[in-house]
Motif scaffolding. Structure first.
Motif, PDB file in Angstrom:
ATOM      1  N   ARG A  39      11.818  10.437   3.446  1.00 26.69           N
ATOM      2  CA  ARG A  39      13.255  10.359   3.778  1.00 26.69           C
ATOM      3  C   ARG A  39      14.135  10.684   2.574  1.00 26.69           C
ATOM      4  NH1 ARG A  39      15.746   6.399   6.461  1.00 26.69           N
ATOM      5  NH2 ARG A  39      13.957   5.929   7.725  1.00 26.69           N
ATOM      6  N   GLN A  50       5.483   6.423   0.076  1.00 26.34           N
ATOM      7  CA  GLN A  50       5.545   7.140   1.359  1.00 26.34           C
ATOM      8  C   GLN A  50       6.982   7.380   1.826  1.00 26.34           C
ATOM      9  OE1 GLN A  50       2.971   4.943   4.073  1.00 26.34           O
ATOM     10  NE2 GLN A  50       1.180   6.066   3.360  1.00 26.34           N
ATOM     11  N   ILE A  51       7.948   6.661   1.257  1.00 25.40           N
ATOM     12  CA  ILE A  51       9.338   6.892   1.671  1.00 25.40           C
ATOM     13  C   ILE A  51       9.855   8.229   1.163  1.00 25.40           C
ATOM     14  CG2 ILE A  51      10.013   4.462   1.885  1.00 25.40           C
ATOM     15  CD1 ILE A  51      11.791   5.399  -0.719  1.00 25.40           C
ATOM     16  N   TYR A  66       0.810  -1.225   0.000  1.00 27.13           N
ATOM     17  CA  TYR A  66       0.000   0.000   0.000  1.00 27.13           C
ATOM     18  C   TYR A  66       0.843   1.275   0.000  1.00 27.13           C
ATOM     19  CZ  TYR A  66      -2.860   3.581   2.401  1.00 27.13           C
ATOM     20  OH  TYR A  66      -3.505   4.735   2.768  1.00 27.13           O
ATOM     21  N   GLU A  67       2.001   1.254   0.682  1.00 29.44           N
ATOM     22  CA  GLU A  67       2.818   2.454   0.849  1.00 29.44           C
ATOM     23  C   GLU A  67       3.682   2.756  -0.364  1.00 29.44           C
ATOM     24  OE1 GLU A  67       2.981  -0.614   2.259  1.00 29.44           O
ATOM     25  OE2 GLU A  67       4.320  -0.489   3.995  1.00 29.44           O
ATOM     26  N   GLU A 110      -4.426  -2.228  -1.080  1.00 29.81           N
ATOM     27  CA  GLU A 110      -4.649  -1.655   0.247  1.00 29.81           C
ATOM     28  C   GLU A 110      -3.845  -2.353   1.338  1.00 29.81           C
ATOM     29  OE1 GLU A 110      -7.614   0.401   1.364  1.00 29.81           O
ATOM     30  OE2 GLU A 110      -8.948   0.311  -0.372  1.00 29.81           O
ATOM     31  N   ALA A 158      -0.650  -3.336   3.357  1.00 31.28           N
ATOM     32  CA  ALA A 158       0.681  -2.772   3.589  1.00 31.28           C
ATOM     33  C   ALA A 158       1.750  -3.865   3.490  1.00 31.28           C
ATOM     34  CB  ALA A 158       0.729  -2.104   4.953  1.00 31.28           C
ATOM     35  N   GLY A 195       7.582  -1.380  -1.736  1.00 30.29           N
ATOM     36  CA  GLY A 195       6.681  -0.492  -1.017  1.00 30.29           C
ATOM     37  C   GLY A 195       7.219  -0.171   0.353  1.00 30.29           C
ATOM     38  N   GLY A 196       7.597   1.089   0.569  1.00 28.11           N
ATOM     39  CA  GLY A 196       8.085   1.496   1.886  1.00 28.11           C
ATOM     40  C   GLY A 196       9.555   1.221   2.093  1.00 28.11           C
ATOM     41  N   ILE A 197      10.285   0.883   1.011  1.00 30.10           N
ATOM     42  CA  ILE A 197      11.691   0.514   1.173  1.00 30.10           C
ATOM     43  C   ILE A 197      12.596   1.575   0.554  1.00 30.10           C
ATOM     44  CG2 ILE A 197      13.427  -1.253   0.788  1.00 30.10           C
ATOM     45  CD1 ILE A 197      11.309  -3.323   0.915  1.00 30.10           C
ATOM     46  N   SER A 247       6.295  12.026   4.580  1.00 20.45           N
ATOM     47  CA  SER A 247       5.661  10.741   4.274  1.00 20.45           C
ATOM     48  C   SER A 247       4.149  10.876   4.147  1.00 20.45           C
ATOM     49  CB  SER A 247       6.005   9.715   5.354  1.00 20.45           C
ATOM     50  OG  SER A 247       5.579  10.177   6.624  1.00 20.45           O
ATOM     51  N   GLY A 248       3.583  11.925   4.731  1.00 19.70           N
ATOM     52  CA  GLY A 248       2.137  12.127   4.646  1.00 19.70           C
ATOM     53  C   GLY A 248       1.707  12.940   3.440  1.00 19.70           C
TER      54      GLY A 248
END
Lengths: 369, 369
Positions: free
Chosen positions: B335, B331-332, B188-189, B196, B198, B219-221, B266-267
């Motif tokens: 960073r 979302q990453i 999801y991210e 949907e 994560a 995702g998210g990495i 991230s938001g």
């Protein structure tokens, strides 16, 4: 599974288990984690005292904690009746029509709603604390916002660590400024109130934001491999809630609900305002669909929504009305496929963690255990 | 960072880097990962051949891959003009009004839209493959759905491994049945098309669903700690896309967009249908807000939405209209705060991975390196 934080709390494994059931909390503590009893359902302080007495007898001297819901800001002089009066008539009608459509009978005469919003109100939370501080709790967690300064002070005077849940780095920093000791970084995939940032991104972001304060990873954790992932991301422990709901010690009061949880896949939850007025992940049901329907009246803000639906939720649970029956639960519900004891779940968590550490060691070209 | 899959592909680290930029893909391969070039933006086969020639010269003999978008099902005899004709006039007006409101000028005379939907059409993807199979690519990835059986066959005849993205265990099983070799579990991210679930939940679920087929966590990495988490969850490698967007080798054609990415938290992303008609995570902008506005016309289904907005997106990028300027990103992005070379990013990933392995070893009570 030992971190600075687990040593400080005197627990064997850095696994924190949140649950509304004393039998589950005690079993988690006995297994070597920290059982954290959710207090929101207790409306009478006597009931909480009774269950904490029981905890004292059944944790074998192991540490345990308590989770309350206490907003930092408060509105003076507002009663539950004042709040009740703010609920539009159309919303009350919508609830009754939904219940009637599904043939949900009223509660038996004289039986109060078991699920009460009052546990969310500050004076109730404070009376819970007056009780709790008579017991040797090791951790006080606050599920929504930073706890008030005087509560943090009272906890610290008694050597009790204070934790607070955060769904973003901004919230986490606010908690740190409020003097709390532990931030629970609750990802999008978690059960209950969540933000939009998934654990994979949120955990390291919160670690960066509040370090050296310890962070617990929450959301999406129901296996030892997921624990290893949370710890790799910089957490000093993990916070698990959903996974205990289908243990044999849990008391959901509804076989139909247990059956729904065991059958649900990871895609069968929804982040909805249906339960409290703030987005909370829960089983997707015809109840959440009705509230999320753009053609319906929509949900009310917290605390109105919770007050509006409290009795209806009790009626649905009591009657076991399958299409409407839900509960807060995270996306890991997809792997909750059998009823096992807390001990079995816990042993599987620690074994899975060891396997995952073996795995990453091997990938890193180091010899595994 | 060595797994069975990385050994099979002859790469040093099990890091797969997806990017639309040949210079980035080549640098990832040179650093010891597998650079995977996104082909969707190539409309003329000659352009793809030119860039693959360049890759051959700049990867130093290291393996690399190609990512295409090819739906398994196809509609016979439908032209781009037929699809154009299905777009409602009101939607076209909405696009023009938005652009006018923000003062976005037309493209210079004779300049075609750089971002074309045509790369999403099967005959274009097939002409890309005719080109690609003349080069020694090691991996063919399909970004949407399972690739057609004949394409899988052609790839296997040439010793090319086939990967496909999945957002759920059901999709992953479908890919496995289609005979592919690697499933990319996209959480999801992630940036781009996502479901949907994560990554924390999706990765092990897909591993369980298709094992022993290798799974990549996506995702998210964007850090070595997140790589360790993905591998702890059972993945045989990780698939990173967003993190390369702010490398010095990336060519976004817009300093304003790079600045937005560097500043975003991230938001600041949203999962929106604004770009293609299917939910894809991207920077949240006034453009996505307008499409997601319940009072607007809403988005059209794929492929109509992509066709509708293609030229507008080019105009926004060309003119650098800050409030509307966006890109798919995960979302990453929170960073991605400095511009660095691919090599610097890569080295930080491998160092962070080693740190994370040290960390979980210590927590498991084993001596670290």
């Amino acid at each position: 599974m030992e971190t600075e934080l687990s040593k400080r709390l005197g627990i064997e494994h850095a696994i924190f288990g949140f649950t509304p059931f004393p039998a589950v909390a005690a079993a988690i503590s006995r297994a070597g984690g920290l059982g954290v009893l959710g207090a929101v359902r207790y409306t009478a302080p006597g009931d909480l005292a009774r269950d904490l007495d029981w905890m004292q007898e059944h944790t074998g001297g192991r540490p345990y904690g308590l989770d309350v819901v206490m907003p930092a800001g408060k509105v003076e002089g507002v009663t539950e009746a004042d709040v009740e009066a703010m609920i539009p008539e159309g919303h009350r009608r919508f609830v009754e029509e939904l219940l009637t459509k599904h043939g949900v009978p009223p509660l038996p005469a004289g039986e109060a709603s078991g699920w009460r919003i009052t546990g969310w109100m500050e004076h109730v939370a404070r009376s819970q604390l007056d009780v709790a501080f008579d017991y040797p709790i090791k951790l006080l967690a606050n599920a929504l916002g930073s706890p008030p300064a005087d509560v943090v002070g009272r906890a610290h005077d008694r050597g009790v660590l204070v934790a607070a849940l955060a769904g973003s780095a901004v919230h986490a920093r606010r908690h740190a400024e409020a003097g709390i000791d532990i931030v629970v970084a609750q990802g999008y995939e978690a059960g209950g109130h969540t933000g939009e940032i998934a654990s994979m991104v949120l955990t390291p972001e919160v670690v960066d934001a509040v370090g050296p304060l310890p962070v617990l990873a929450a959301g999406g954790i129901g296996s030892g491999e997921q624990i290893a992932a949370g710890l790799a991301l910089g957490a000093q422990g993990v916070w698990l809630g959903s996974v205990w709901l289908t243990t044999t010690e849990a008391d959901l009061h509804s076989r139909a609900l247990t059956a729904k949880l065991l059958a649900a896949g990871s895609g069968d939850t929804v982040r909805s305002r249906a339960l409290t007025g703030k987005p909370a992940r829960q089983l997707r049901t015809e109840w959440t669909d009705a509230w999320d329907d753009p053609d319906g009246p929509g949900t009310l803000p917290m605390p109105l929504q919770g007050l509006l639906v409290a009795e209806a939720v009790s009626r649905i649970q009591k009657h076991g009305t399958e299409p409407l029956l839900g509960t807060p639960v995270g996306q890991i519900v997809g792997r909750m496929n059998s009823e096992r004891s807390v001990r079995q779940v816990f042993d599987e968590l620690t074994r899975g963690f060891e396997r995952a550490v073996d795995r990453v060691q091997r990938i890193a070209g180091r010899s595994a255990s």
